[in-house]
Every structure is written in C-alpha cells, then in structure tokens.
Design a protein around this motif. Structure first.
Motif, PDB file in Angstrom:
ATOM      1  N   ALA A 172     -24.149   1.105  15.970  1.00 12.52           N
ATOM      2  CA  ALA A 172     -22.733   0.898  16.221  1.00 12.52           C
ATOM      3  C   ALA A 172     -21.885   1.396  15.068  1.00 12.52           C
ATOM      4  N   ALA A 173     -22.458   1.398  13.862  1.00 13.28           N
ATOM      5  CA  ALA A 173     -21.669   1.790  12.704  1.00 13.28           C
ATOM      6  C   ALA A 173     -21.480   3.290  12.613  1.00 13.28           C
ATOM      7  N   ASN A 174     -22.310   4.026  13.340  1.00 16.63           N
ATOM      8  CA  ASN A 174     -22.366   5.470  13.145  1.00 16.63           C
ATOM      9  C   ASN A 174     -21.001   6.142  13.265  1.00 16.63           C
ATOM     10  N   TRP A 175     -20.389   6.041  14.431  1.00 16.94           N
ATOM     11  CA  TRP A 175     -19.135   6.752  14.646  1.00 16.94           C
ATOM     12  C   TRP A 175     -17.990   6.118  13.868  1.00 16.94           C
ATOM     13  N   HIS A 176     -18.051   4.790  13.718  1.00 21.47           N
ATOM     14  CA  HIS A 176     -16.992   4.136  12.959  1.00 21.47           C
ATOM     15  C   HIS A 176     -16.981   4.624  11.514  1.00 21.47           C
ATOM     16  N   VAL A 190     -19.927   4.161  -0.308  1.00 20.59           N
ATOM     17  CA  VAL A 190     -20.377   2.870   0.204  1.00 20.59           C
ATOM     18  C   VAL A 190     -21.659   3.150   0.970  1.00 20.59           C
ATOM     19  N   PRO A 191     -22.664   2.298   0.859  1.00 22.33           N
ATOM     20  CA  PRO A 191     -23.883   2.573   1.639  1.00 22.33           C
ATOM     21  C   PRO A 191     -23.626   2.503   3.134  1.00 22.33           C
ATOM     22  N   SER A 192     -24.330   3.348   3.847  1.00 25.61           N
ATOM     23  CA  SER A 192     -24.111   3.436   5.292  1.00 25.61           C
ATOM     24  C   SER A 192     -24.986   2.436   6.039  1.00 25.61           C
ATOM     25  N   LEU A 193     -24.455   1.932   7.135  1.00 20.79           N
ATOM     26  CA  LEU A 193     -25.240   1.041   7.987  1.00 20.79           C
ATOM     27  C   LEU A 193     -25.834   1.783   9.179  1.00 20.79           C
ATOM     28  N   ARG A 252     -16.949   7.774   1.522  1.00 24.95           N
ATOM     29  CA  ARG A 252     -18.197   8.479   1.799  1.00 24.95           C
ATOM     30  C   ARG A 252     -19.302   7.451   2.004  1.00 24.95           C
ATOM     31  N   TYR A 253     -19.886   7.461   3.192  1.00 28.22           N
ATOM     32  CA  TYR A 253     -20.976   6.534   3.462  1.00 28.22           C
ATOM     33  C   TYR A 253     -22.273   7.222   3.121  1.00 28.22           C
ATOM     34  N   SER A 254     -22.823   6.857   1.967  1.00 30.13           N
ATOM     35  CA  SER A 254     -24.021   7.562   1.515  1.00 30.13           C
ATOM     36  C   SER A 254     -25.170   7.239   2.462  1.00 30.13           C
TER      37      SER A 254
END
Lengths: 452, 376, 222
Positions: free
Chosen positions: C166-170, C157-160, C181-183
């Motif tokens: 805020a999305a980083n650690w989540h 899934v693409p990463s935000l 996997r957040y590409s």
C-alpha cells in the motif's frame, strides 16, 4: 414504461421511405439498361442492335449491384443507428434532413472528403489494397444471389451458377485475408492483434457455417441457389427452416392431397414421421448455427473481437480514415446484407410467400389483383412490372431486413465474448453440433420422400 | 510441452502495447504499459498523471471557501463525498457543530450521489465488456432523474458544492422530498430490470465469473477499500464500522460475500449497494428533523482553527480521506487526499498478471476507478 | 503563508473548541484512541510540525507504550483531533511499522496514506494507520530536520513499500510532490508529474515556472 410509439412510427416511416427509394432507383436503372434501352435500340435499328443489346443485358446486373450497394449501406447504417437508439432509450440521429433521414448521406460526404492518412511505417501498398480486397468479395458474393432473390428474373438469369452457394461461400472466405493485411500493414499493434484475431475467428467459424449450409444443400440435392429457392415455394411448411422439404407431404395433405399425399411423402409410416421430426429439428439447429457462424464471420457483436472497441481501440481499421475507412464500413454492412440474403434464400424460402397458395387463392381479391397487374400496360408492353418478381422481391426485402433488424437487436443486447471463450465455443460446441446435425440429416432424409 | 518448444528452438517475442492515454476504455486518461506474450499479459505498469491538476497544491493556495468549490472535481462522479470528507475534517478541527437536519441532508444527497456513481459504473462496465450499444444507456436514464433532483437543491448537476463546512447549502422544499420518494418507489424496479438483462446473461457470466480474483491477503496488503474489498469478504464499511454523521441511527448491513471476490462479486456488491442506498434514503426521509442547516457562517474569508485532522467517508469507491493541517489562517498548510481510486488502482498490476488481453478491461472496469480521483 | 501570523491566538482557542466538538457529537468519533489522562501540555501546541514546542514530553499512550515495550522509542505529539500521534526515528520506522501491522494485539493493517509535509523546519513523513478489523487509529510521523539535509540532497526516509504494498504509490507520490526520498523503494519514480519535471511542487521553496503572461497579470493567483 416509456412511450416510444412515436419513435417506432418514425423508424417505420424512414424504413419504408428509404426502401421504396432504393429499390425504385435500382429497378429503374436495371430496367432502363436491360430492357428499356434495348427495346428502344431494336425499334430504331432493328437487328443491328443485337450486339449492343447483349452487352447492355450483360452489364445490367453489375450496374444494379453498384448502384444498390452504396445506397443500401447508407440506409442500413441509418436504420441501425435509429433502431439502436430506440432500444437504448435515447434519440438517434435526428438533425440532418427530415427526421435525420439524410444523416448517413452527410456522413458519406464527410468520409469521402476527409484526409486519407497512411501512417508512418505502414506498408502503403498493402494498406491501400486491404479495403479493396475486403470490399470486392462482398460484391462478388452478391452476384449469384441476384437471380435467386428475384425469382430467376430473365435479366439476372445470366448470373445464376449451378454451384451458386459454393461460390458465395468461397467469396465470403476472402475478406479474412484483407483483414490480416489491414492489420499487418497498419504498423499498429492493436491493428495487428485485431487482424490475427479475425483470422483465427473466421477460420473457426467458417466450419460450422459451411456445415450448416451443406446440410441444407443435402436436403435440396443441389448447389444451385435458384433451384434451392424454387424448391421451397408453397408456403412456410416447405421452407428449409422447417425441415428442408420434410414437411412437403404434410403441406400437400393440408392443401388437398389428403392421406394419399401423406403416404407418398412418408412411405415408412412411424419411422418416416420420426425422421421428419428429426429433420425439422436439425434444420432449425442448422439455421441457428448459420446465424451464429455468420455473426462471427461478419464480426458483429457478440463476436466482434477483431474490432473490440474496449480492448483494441478499433482493431484492424484503427489506422484507416477517409475513403479507405468508408470502404471498410461499406463492406461491413454489405456483408451483413449478403449474409441476410443467403439466409433468406437458404432457409427462409427466398421470395416465397409464407402463406401457402391454397389459402392465398381463397382470399378474395388477390388473384384478381395479380391478373390485373399481369395484363396491365406496364407489364405487357414495357416489362416494367412482373408480378412474380415483384412479390418475390417484396418478400425477400421483408425477410432480409427482418434479419438485419434481428442482428441489430442482438447488437443492442449482448456483451462480447473473450477470445479464448470464442474459440472454445466455436470448436467445442458449434463444430461438433454441426457435425451431429449433418450426420442426422444424412440418414434421416432417406426415410422421407423429399420434394415429392 | 515447454521442453518441446525449447528443443525446436521456437522463439516468440514479447510485445509491449501502450494502452492509453487515448484509448476508448481506459476511463479517461490512464495509460497502461502492457507487456504481452501473445494475448497474455505478462506485466502491467500504470502510468498516471495525465489528469494531474495539482489539487493538493490548490488546497494550499486557495482560501477554505474557494477550495470548497473546487474539490467536487477531485472525484466528479461523487462530488458530494469529497465535499463531505473535507467538511468533516475541517469541522473536526474547527469544532463546528453540524445541525442534525444538515447531517440528514448530507446522508440523503450523498447516498443519491452514490447511486448515480454506481449507475454510471454499471453502464460503462458493460461497455468495457463489449455491450457497446445496448444496455449501457439504461442506467443513464435513472441517473438523469437523480441529477435533476440534485440539481434542484444544489444548482449544479455534477459539481454540487452543496455540502459546506458546517452544514449544507440549501434546505429543500417539501415538494422535493415527494419527488425523491416517487423516484425511490420506482428505482428498485429499474434495478430489477438491469438485473434481468445482465446478472444471469451467460456471456456476462462467462466474462466475469472467476475473473480477476482479489484475495483477501492481497487486498489488505494493498490497502484496498470499498466495494472491491467487501466483495472479497472483509466487512469494512465506514458507515457501519466507524460510523459517522447519522449513520448509527439508520438500519442497514454491510454487504459482503463469503468467497474471494471475482469480477462478478464486485458487480453484485454494487448492485446490492444501490438497493441498500434506496433503503437508507427512505429511512432518512422519514426521520429527517426540522431545524437549521448551517452551523458555520459561510464567507470568503472564513478561517479554520489551527491543528491537524484526518477525516474519512465511505465513498462509492472506498475510503475517501482528507488530511488537513491548518494554522488558523485563511488557507490550509497542507491538504492531502486519500483517494480510493488511487489506492485501489495499485492492485491492478497484481490482478492483471497472466490474464488475457480481453480481460484487462473486465478487471480494470470492475475496480471502478475514476481518473481525476487518481491523478487529482 | 499566514501560518506564522497568529500562533498565540490559534493556540488559545484550539483546546476548548476541540473539547466542545467532541462533546457535541460523541457518535461521530467512536474510534478515538483517547489516552486515559490528557496531560496539561496538550494544550500547549496544536501545531504538529514543531516537535521542540511542547515543554514537557507527553506520556506515551497505548501505541507508544506498545512500541516502548518492544524496544522502540517514540515521542508523543499532541493528538490530532483525538487520534494518537507519535514520532518515530527514521531508522526504527520499518521495525515499528512491521510490529504495528503484524502483532495480533495491535494489528493496524490498513495504511491509509503516506503524506509528506514541508513544515517550518522539518520534512515530515506522516503515516495514517487504521485497522480493517477494529477501530483504533494512529498517526506515525518521521521528522527530518531541514538543517540535517545537505544542500542539493533530498531528505531520506526508509521505504515501507518492500513489505507493505500500500505504501508503494503513496511514497512515489510523496517523493514526486514533496521530495522525500524513500530509500530502498523498489521503483522510486515520479508518479503524477512527468518524469522530467524539475523540483517538488509542494515544497515551500518551490519556484513555479511562470510564463510571462501570468507574471504580468495582476489578478494571477500566483
């Protein structure tokens, strides 16, 4: 609020009990080695005992200090924990012995029996040597103080140096080396940072500390601790805290000298009075500067950055355990005691009674009591009690432990500085202030007739 | 200055310090990998997971009833809020109507819990600043009294398990409210006492004013909530902005500060919040109606209807959310916690960049995280 | 898991209860982004994890309409407790999120959580969006079909995290626990488990490493 009268009573009881025990033991040892044994030897052997007696008298002070320091540190740790507990609404150690009075004795045993660990990668020799080097100066520094605090008792007279305060300061500057050594040898980054911090801090705060003491020496005209203490005799107005002799004239005037004494002490009229006032202010500031510098010197809150617990775990002594840690601990409290003693001698009149003699002599019973003690068997024949030394020592004890309690109160109140704020405070506030005070004293003392 | 240094080729190395997990001031077992230049922080990497207890996994493998008892441990300093978040999420799904008395009781106990949490923070924060032995024990004195009160109704001092799906566990006796009122009368004076010692203490001001400034843009980017956010000037308090339970009936304002929040503002926000809690509890005690306290039968095999829902409460640390997916069975399909500590901790590297070593604890403490809440 | 056991029963009583709860305490959910007309198909499925289940696609509501206007297609799922829930294709996620966050009319600028759910036949990446300034809320889902994920690979899934901290650690946590996997995530490492942990614990096919003692224990929760 909260009822802690009971707790205060317990702490007072503990203090009196411990202090009585400590000083009785120390004095008995001193008397035994320095007076009792030589008396016995002379009785038995006559002149042949002279050499032995000389040796015995020479070692007396050393034995006194060696006996005194560990039990005193034990007491101070205990009183610190109990007093902190009192001021922080909790119970202190109250399990070991009656009222927890033996807690630190048990702690000492524990520390001595604990495994002594040298961490991997540490410089073993330096790691071992650091606590010794830290502890030694506090003993060395305590030596010339002995004569000053006992009102120049003949037993300790030998230890008095003409440059006593200089010697004490020199000894007090040594532990920094030990802290840097400990920090470096521990192979631990927290220790290293702690050691370096302590070096920076000690160097910065030594300057206002020394300058404030130099101010006092300037007023006294001597570096001799005993002389400084004796000059302040005669009541609270003579103490260095209040003008370092600038108020002697006033004291004499009140004591019966009248206007003549005033004129003698303040020959230039209004100018002299102003200068005397300036001196009083300067010396009070000096006292405060000394306390601040000393707090930083012996790493107590709010200047305990070298062992800042929330940042550096325990700073330079993070990697120490068992005996070595015990020595660090012992030395810390001994330093506190030494600093309090120096303050007492330099600012608070040593063994002087704050009530001036002209009032004291009028209180019924006191002169008679002193005379009775002087004529008693213990004083005349055994030299066990000497009224001058006895009262001087009692006052010194009260003053020194009062200062110790004050240091504990500060510890119970203030948060810690940040290192850059600490340095800024030292260099930008304390050092200029101490220099200003120094210069004021240099000029103002010329207009006042100090010490008669 | 910098060019001079290059000319004489003076080279200093960066030092990497591993702060924690065994460190007296990391509030548990947080591990910070610090890259230091002298005493200046260059880079921080928080390493989490030392207290990871698989709370979400447990939520999926325990029955609803069992899990209710566990979740106080997610944030052990404010267990009421974790219970409440889960209860709200499940009630939404299940369509349970919570009796009004229960809602009032929930507000009372959770505001009490908020006070205890802030009191503990106050004490430990002063320890972080180096007031190692003095002040920190005073807040604990009042905290004990509150815990005694909470223990009386919940049977537990910290792991209350009091707020249940559908209501609350026990109805307190009238005498309990009298004790609570007595405490509320006394507590504002105690806060004054703390403020006398701390708020204007010059060393405290030096350590906190202008330290660890959290800009609004940074705060919103990182999803910061709670007192940290409000002290930065954004008035978001779920109790007011998205009111739940009986908060709409109560009178209080959101505490915010005009300027960008530094450490001192975060301290002040919590102090003011404690005073506000006293007000809220007072109102609740006056308004609380009589009646039932439980809207759903508590039993080991209870089920929640299928669906998914997200509910959040304003915990002492921020927005505490709970995302539940149920299939109508005895267990959840997915439990997900939105923990304020976890989200607020993300700003730590941002705040610590370039600050001296001593400020790490001043800033880190002011965020008020709690490790079980971070690691779950 | 008992989630497959009584799907019909669950469906049948989900709807009336939900309505009743909303009527009972209206003040509890002022933030309901309730669509004007709830289509009849809403009752069809309370289970979110089966996008194929609703027979008639739902009309897009406020946010779905907004995204549609900006050229992003989204599929609407039944509301989760009154909150609009949409599905966005993975390749459009970043654009959609940027729009939702930055546009002045929507401004859903508080990313509450990123949740990974291992549903029956999809891996869902669920985003809960709130706003700091107003009461709207939205649930965005990205579904990756398990059939599309190659053996031994993780669903991507693409990463935000690159534009929304805020999305980083989540996302790290979701990668750690659910294995999504957040590409293009800047630092996609395990966050709660140790770096050398094997498997993703919240997966359905995760095999717990059980020691011998627990294996033999009849009362073991496992």
């Amino acid at each position: 609020m909260f009822a802690n009268g009971d707790e205060i009573f317990k702490i007072s009881r503990l203090t009196i009990a411990w202090l009585t025990i400590i000083f009785t033991i120390v004095w008995m040892v001193c008397w035994g080695v320095g007076i009792g044994l030589p008396m016995l030897l002379t009785q038995q052997l006559g002149d042949q005992a002279n050499l032995a007696n000389e040796i015995l008298r020479a070692v007396t002070p050393v034995i006194a200090i060696l006996v005194f320091i560990p039990i005193n540190a034990m007491f101070m740790v205990l009183i610190e924990r109990r007093a902190l507990a009192l001021w922080t609404v909790r119970k202190g150690p109250n399990r070991v012995g009656p009222d927890g009075n033996l807690q630190t004795a048990a702690d000492a045993v524990k520390l001595l029996l604990k495994e002594d660990i040298t961490p991997t990668g540490a410089d073993a020799a330096m790691h071992t040597f650091a606590p010794i080097l830290f502890f030694a100066p506090s003993i060395i520094g305590a030596v010339p103080l002995l004569a000053a605090v006992t009102n120049d008792h003949p037993l300790f007279h030998i230890l008095n140096l003409p440059t006593g305060i200089f010697y004490v300061l020199a000894a007090g500057a040594l532990p920094v080396v030990a802290l840097v050594m400990a920090g470096w040898a521990s192979n631990n980054k927290y220790s290293l940072v702690g050691g370096l911090r302590s070096a920076a801090q000690a160097i910065s705060y030594e300057i206002p500390l020394v300058l404030s003491l130099v101010t006092v020496c300037l007023m006294a005209g001597t570096l001799d601790l005993v002389k400084i203490a004796q000059q302040q005799a005669g009541g609270i107005l003579n103490w260095n805290l209040l003008g370092g002799g600038a108020l002697v004239g006033l004291n004499q005037a009140i004591g019966g000298g009248g206007a003549k004494a005033l004129e003698a002490a303040y020959p230039m009229g209004a100018v002299s009075y102003v200068c005397a006032g300036l001196l009083v202010c300067s010396l009070i500031i000096s006292f405060w500067l000394y306390l601040t510098g000393a707090c930083a010197e012996i790493n107590r809150i709010p200047f305990d950055l070298p062992e800042a617990e929330s940042e550096l775990v325990s700073g330079y002594n993070t990697e120490y355990s068992g005996m070595k840690f015990a020595i660090f601990f012992l030395a810390e409290f001994t330093n506190l005691f030494v600093v309090a003693s120096v303050t007492t001698v330099m600012f608070l009149g040593g063994g002087d009674n704050p009530i001036p003699p002209y009032i004291l002599d009028k209180i019924p019973g006191i002169p008679q009591m002193v005379a009775a003690i002087r004529e008693s068997f213990l004083c005349q024949n055994l030299h066990l009690i000497n009224p001058e030394t006895l009262f001087a020592t009692l006052w010194v004890i009260a003053k020194v432990y009062g200062l110790v309690i004050f240091a504990i109160l500060i510890r119970a109140t203030l948060p810690r500085f940040r290192i850059d704020q600490l340095m800024a405070f030292g260099w930008k506030r304390l050092i200029p202030l101490s220099l200003i005070v120094f210069i004021i004293v240099v000029f103002a003392r010329e207009f006042v007739n100090i010490h008669g | 200055m910098a060019t001079e240094i290059q000319e004489i080729d003076l080279k200093t190395d960066e030092m990497i310090i591993n702060m924690g997990p065994q460190h007296p001031a990391t509030h548990g077992v947080l591990r910070l990998l610090l890259t230091l230049d002298g005493e200046t922080v260059k880079h921080v990497e928080p390493v989490l997971g030392h207290l990871h207890r698989a709370q979400e996994w447990q939520g999926q493998n325990r029955t609803w009833f069992q899990y209710q008892a566990l979740i106080d441990r997610v944030d052990y300093l404010s267990g009421m809020f974790t219970s409440w978040a889960m209860a709200r999420a499940c009630e939404q799904l299940d369509g349970v109507t919570v009796p009004e008395r229960a809602e009032y009781m929930r507000v009372i106990v959770s505001e009490m819990n908020r006070i205890t949490s802030h009191l503990l923070w106050l004490g430990t924060y002063l320890i972080d600043l180096g007031a190692m032995f003095g002040f920190p024990f005073y807040p604990f004195r009042e905290r004990e009294k509150l815990f005694d009160l909470l223990e009386e109704i919940a049977g537990q001092r910290m792991m209350f398990n009091y707020i249940r799906i559908g209501g609350v566990l026990r109805d307190p006796k009238p005498a309990w409210f009298d004790k609570l009122k007595a405490f509320l009368d006394e507590f504002p004076d105690r806060i004054d006492e703390y403020e006398t010692i701390v708020t204007q203490n010059p060393i405290f001001l030096k350590r906190t004013k202008g330290v660890g400034i959290l800009k609004q843009s940074v705060a919103t980017d990182y999803g910061v909530t709670g007192p940290c956010l409000r002290s930065s000037g954004i008035a978001m308090d779920l109790r007011r902005t998205r009111p739940y339970s009986v908060y709409p009936d109560l009178k209080f304002d959101v505490i915010t500060f005009d300027k960008e929040g530094d450490t001192w503002d975060r301290y002040m926000a919590r102090i003011l919040e404690m005073r506000q809690c006293v007000d809220i509890i007072r109102q609740c005690v006056e308004k609380i109606p009589t009646g039932d306290i439980m809207g759903k039968k508590q039993m080991a095999g209870m089920r929640i209807k299928a669906g998914e829902g997200f509910a959040a409460v304003e915990s002492p640390r921020g927005v505490l959310g709970c995302y539940v997916t149920s299939s109508g069975g005895e267990k959840a399909v997915r439990f997900r916690w939105r923990n304020p500590s976890f989200c607020n901790l993300t700003i730590l590297p941002e705040l610590l960049k370039g600050c001296p070593l001593s400020d790490i604890m001043a800033i880190f403490g002011s965020i008020d995280i709690i490790l079980p809440d971070v690691d779950r | 898991m008992t989630d497959e056991a009584k799907p019909e029963e669950a469906k049948s009583d989900a709807k009336p209860e939900e309505v009743k709860s909303e009527a009972a305490k209206p003040e509890a959910k002022p933030a309901d982004a309730k669509p004007a007309a709830k289509p009849a198909a809403a009752a069809a499925a309370a289970k979110p994890a089966e996008p194929a289940a609703p027979p008639v696609p739902l009309e897009p509501a406020k946010f779905g309409q907004f995204l549609k206007e900006h050229g992003i297609s989204s599929e609407r799922l039944p509301d989760s407790c009154g909150v609009e829930t949409i599905v966005v294709a993975a390749d459009q996620l970043e654009k959609a999120m940027r729009l939702l966050r930055n546009s002045s009319e929507i401004k859903l600028d508080l990313l509450l959580t990123v949740t990974g759910v291992d549903s029956a036949d999809t891996f869902d990446s669920v985003y809960h969006l709130w706003s700091y300034s107003h009461l709207d809320q939205l649930v965005v889902k990205v579904l990756t079909k398990k059939a599309d994920v190659a053996e031994g690979e993780l669903p991507a899934v693409p990463s935000l995290a690159n534009f929304w901290s805020a999305a980083n650690w989540h996302e790290r946590e979701t990668y750690d626990l659910v294995g999504i996997r957040y590409s293009s995530h800047p630092y996609l490492r395990r966050i709660l488990n140790p770096w050398d942990w094997e498997g993703h614990p919240l997966r359905r096919d995760y095999k717990q490493l059980v020691d011998a003692l627990n294996d033999k224990n009849p009362h073991s929760m496992r």
